[in-house]
Scaffold this motif. Structure first.
Motif, PDB file in Angstrom:
ATOM      1  N   ALA A 113      26.014  13.979 -38.618  1.00  0.00           N
ATOM      2  CA  ALA A 113      25.823  14.310 -37.205  1.00  0.00           C
ATOM      3  C   ALA A 113      27.144  14.358 -36.456  1.00  0.00           C
ATOM      4  O   ALA A 113      27.389  15.274 -35.658  1.00  0.00           O
ATOM      5  N   ALA A 114      27.990  13.375 -36.680  1.00  0.00           N
ATOM      6  CA  ALA A 114      29.270  13.333 -35.965  1.00  0.00           C
ATOM      7  C   ALA A 114      30.181  14.473 -36.411  1.00  0.00           C
ATOM      8  O   ALA A 114      30.804  15.150 -35.578  1.00  0.00           O
ATOM      9  N   GLU A 115      30.274  14.672 -37.711  1.00  0.00           N
ATOM     10  CA  GLU A 115      31.172  15.705 -38.241  1.00  0.00           C
ATOM     11  C   GLU A 115      30.767  17.106 -37.795  1.00  0.00           C
ATOM     12  O   GLU A 115      31.615  17.966 -37.548  1.00  0.00           O
ATOM     13  N   SER A 116      29.484  17.350 -37.687  1.00  0.00           N
ATOM     14  CA  SER A 116      29.005  18.684 -37.317  1.00  0.00           C
ATOM     15  C   SER A 116      28.946  18.907 -35.808  1.00  0.00           C
ATOM     16  O   SER A 116      28.749  20.033 -35.350  1.00  0.00           O
ATOM     17  N   GLY A 117      29.079  17.830 -35.042  1.00  0.00           N
ATOM     18  CA  GLY A 117      28.976  17.947 -33.591  1.00  0.00           C
ATOM     19  C   GLY A 117      27.556  17.792 -33.080  1.00  0.00           C
ATOM     20  O   GLY A 117      27.333  17.793 -31.866  1.00  0.00           O
ATOM     21  N   VAL A 118      26.601  17.633 -33.984  1.00  0.00           N
ATOM     22  CA  VAL A 118      25.203  17.491 -33.572  1.00  0.00           C
ATOM     23  C   VAL A 118      24.998  16.213 -32.774  1.00  0.00           C
ATOM     24  O   VAL A 118      24.130  16.141 -31.899  1.00  0.00           O
ATOM     25  N   ALA A 119      25.822  15.185 -33.044  1.00  0.00           N
ATOM     26  CA  ALA A 119      25.691  13.925 -32.316  1.00  0.00           C
ATOM     27  C   ALA A 119      25.849  14.133 -30.813  1.00  0.00           C
ATOM     28  O   ALA A 119      25.181  13.472 -30.010  1.00  0.00           O
ATOM     29  N   ASN A 120      26.716  15.057 -30.413  1.00  0.00           N
ATOM     30  CA  ASN A 120      26.886  15.337 -28.982  1.00  0.00           C
ATOM     31  C   ASN A 120      25.620  15.946 -28.384  1.00  0.00           C
ATOM     32  O   ASN A 120      25.263  15.642 -27.241  1.00  0.00           O
ATOM     33  N   LEU A 121      24.963  16.789 -29.154  1.00  0.00           N
ATOM     34  CA  LEU A 121      23.693  17.358 -28.692  1.00  0.00           C
ATOM     35  C   LEU A 121      22.648  16.261 -28.560  1.00  0.00           C
ATOM     36  O   LEU A 121      21.852  16.252 -27.603  1.00  0.00           O
ATOM     37  N   PHE A 122      22.648  15.320 -29.500  1.00  0.00           N
ATOM     38  CA  PHE A 122      21.728  14.185 -29.408  1.00  0.00           C
ATOM     39  C   PHE A 122      21.955  13.407 -28.109  1.00  0.00           C
ATOM     40  O   PHE A 122      21.008  12.968 -27.456  1.00  0.00           O
ATOM     41  N   VAL A 123      23.228  13.208 -27.742  1.00  0.00           N
ATOM     42  CA  VAL A 123      23.542  12.460 -26.519  1.00  0.00           C
ATOM     43  C   VAL A 123      23.055  13.217 -25.284  1.00  0.00           C
ATOM     44  O   VAL A 123      22.537  12.616 -24.341  1.00  0.00           O
ATOM     45  N   PHE A 124      23.188  14.536 -25.292  1.00  0.00           N
ATOM     46  CA  PHE A 124      22.651  15.342 -24.191  1.00  0.00           C
ATOM     47  C   PHE A 124      21.154  15.099 -24.042  1.00  0.00           C
ATOM     48  O   PHE A 124      20.658  14.830 -22.938  1.00  0.00           O
ATOM     49  N   LEU A 125      20.435  15.173 -25.146  1.00  0.00           N
ATOM     50  CA  LEU A 125      18.987  14.963 -25.099  1.00  0.00           C
ATOM     51  C   LEU A 125      18.655  13.539 -24.673  1.00  0.00           C
ATOM     52  O   LEU A 125      17.679  13.308 -23.945  1.00  0.00           O
ATOM     53  N   LEU A 126      19.475  12.585 -25.091  1.00  0.00           N
ATOM     54  CA  LEU A 126      19.273  11.187 -24.724  1.00  0.00           C
ATOM     55  C   LEU A 126      19.405  10.987 -23.217  1.00  0.00           C
ATOM     56  O   LEU A 126      18.567  10.323 -22.588  1.00  0.00           O
ATOM     57  N   ILE A 127      20.451  11.544 -22.606  1.00  0.00           N
ATOM     58  CA  ILE A 127      20.665  11.403 -21.159  1.00  0.00           C
ATOM     59  C   ILE A 127      19.517  12.046 -20.385  1.00  0.00           C
ATOM     60  O   ILE A 127      19.009  11.483 -19.404  1.00  0.00           O
ATOM     61  N   VAL A 128      19.080  13.220 -20.830  1.00  0.00           N
ATOM     62  CA  VAL A 128      17.949  13.885 -20.171  1.00  0.00           C
ATOM     63  C   VAL A 128      16.691  13.032 -20.288  1.00  0.00           C
ATOM     64  O   VAL A 128      15.939  12.862 -19.320  1.00  0.00           O
ATOM     65  N   SER A 129      16.464  12.465 -21.456  1.00  0.00           N
ATOM     66  CA  SER A 129      15.272  11.652 -21.676  1.00  0.00           C
ATOM     67  C   SER A 129      15.271  10.416 -20.793  1.00  0.00           C
ATOM     68  O   SER A 129      14.264  10.099 -20.147  1.00  0.00           O
ATOM     69  N   VAL A 130      16.389   9.690 -20.754  1.00  0.00           N
ATOM     70  CA  VAL A 130      16.467   8.498 -19.912  1.00  0.00           C
ATOM     71  C   VAL A 130      16.257   8.862 -18.454  1.00  0.00           C
ATOM     72  O   VAL A 130      15.532   8.181 -17.714  1.00  0.00           O
TER      73      VAL A 130
END
Length: 238
Positions: A158-175
């Motif tokens: 996730a980190a190497e591909s940049g997907v982790a940043n997308l996860f954080v976006f979804l996390l902030i929206v969810s919270v």
């Protein structure tokens, strides 16, 4: 020096885009006035995603004293860098808020009869003022934030591909969509303190007070929530 510059600029961009959507939606005479909470929560997610993509390699893209402290507490970040990171984050948040005052100057003037809105586009506040519950809201919101960020590290690649940043976006929206109506989901002491300081010192017509009696809530709550999340995460035998 680069990590501190990255934290300063990253947090400045975060506030420019995050508090920017609050200005865009809530200030009078804005072309998007009245757009609503869905736009705000999505835009806040993007406000975190964009600088995270830019500065992740340079500083780890914390932009949040609660996250910085939590990572240091479990040995994943150097305590020696924590003070500099926190100063850079608060200073960046302050400068982002000042830029918004310049950009939305006419809209601030048009909203001078509404001091609550003038303050609300800078910093957070509770929908119902109950300090113990307000602190608990920030604790739980930040717990979810930090625990999930640590958990994303368990996703292979996730980190190497940049997907982790997308996860954080979804996390902030969810919270934001699930818990944001309680206290405005600061979940980040710098996100609240920097703009609150800007609100206090800027010559905003009709602004009223900066509600310093509440200011400790979005500082203490996120730090506690981040520490609980970090210690629980490392205690689990993954």
């Amino acid at each position: 020096m680069l990590p501190y510059i990255a934290e300063f600029l990253g947090t400045m961009i975060l506030i420019l885009l995050g508090d920017g959507v609050c200005c865009n939606v809530n200030l009078k005479k804005s072309g998007m006035s009245g757009a609503g909470p869905v736009q705000i929560t999505i835009a806040w997610g993007l406000a975190v995603l964009i600088p995270a993509c830019i500065f992740g390699e340079a500083s780890g893209a914390s932009f949040n004293p609660a996250l910085t402290i939590a990572m240091a507490a479990i040995g994943r970040f150097s305590w020696s860098m924590v003070p500099g990171y926190i100063v850079a984050q608060i200073a960046g948040a302050f400068c982002g808020a000042v830029l918004l005052f310049v950009l939305f100057h006419e809209q601030f003037k048009a909203t001078k009869d509404d001091p609550d809105t003038l303050k609300g586009v800078f910093c957070t506040g509770p929908s119902v003022r109950n300090i113990p519950l307000n602190v608990l809201s920030e604790i739980i919101g930040t717990f979810v934030l930090v625990f999930a960020i640590l958990g994303f590290g368990n996703v292979a690649g996730a980190a190497e591909s940049g997907v982790a940043n997308l996860f954080v976006f979804l996390l902030i929206v969810s919270v934001g969509m699930s818990l944001g109506g309680l206290t405005g989901y600061a979940i980040n002491p710098a996100r609240d303190l920097g703009p609150r300081l800007a609100h206090a010192v800027l010559p905003i017509e009709g602004k009223g007070d900066s509600d310093w009696s509440y200011a400790l809530v979005p500082i203490i709550g996120p730090i506690i929530g981040g520490l609980i999340a970090a210690f629980l995460f490392v205690a689990i035998p993954w």
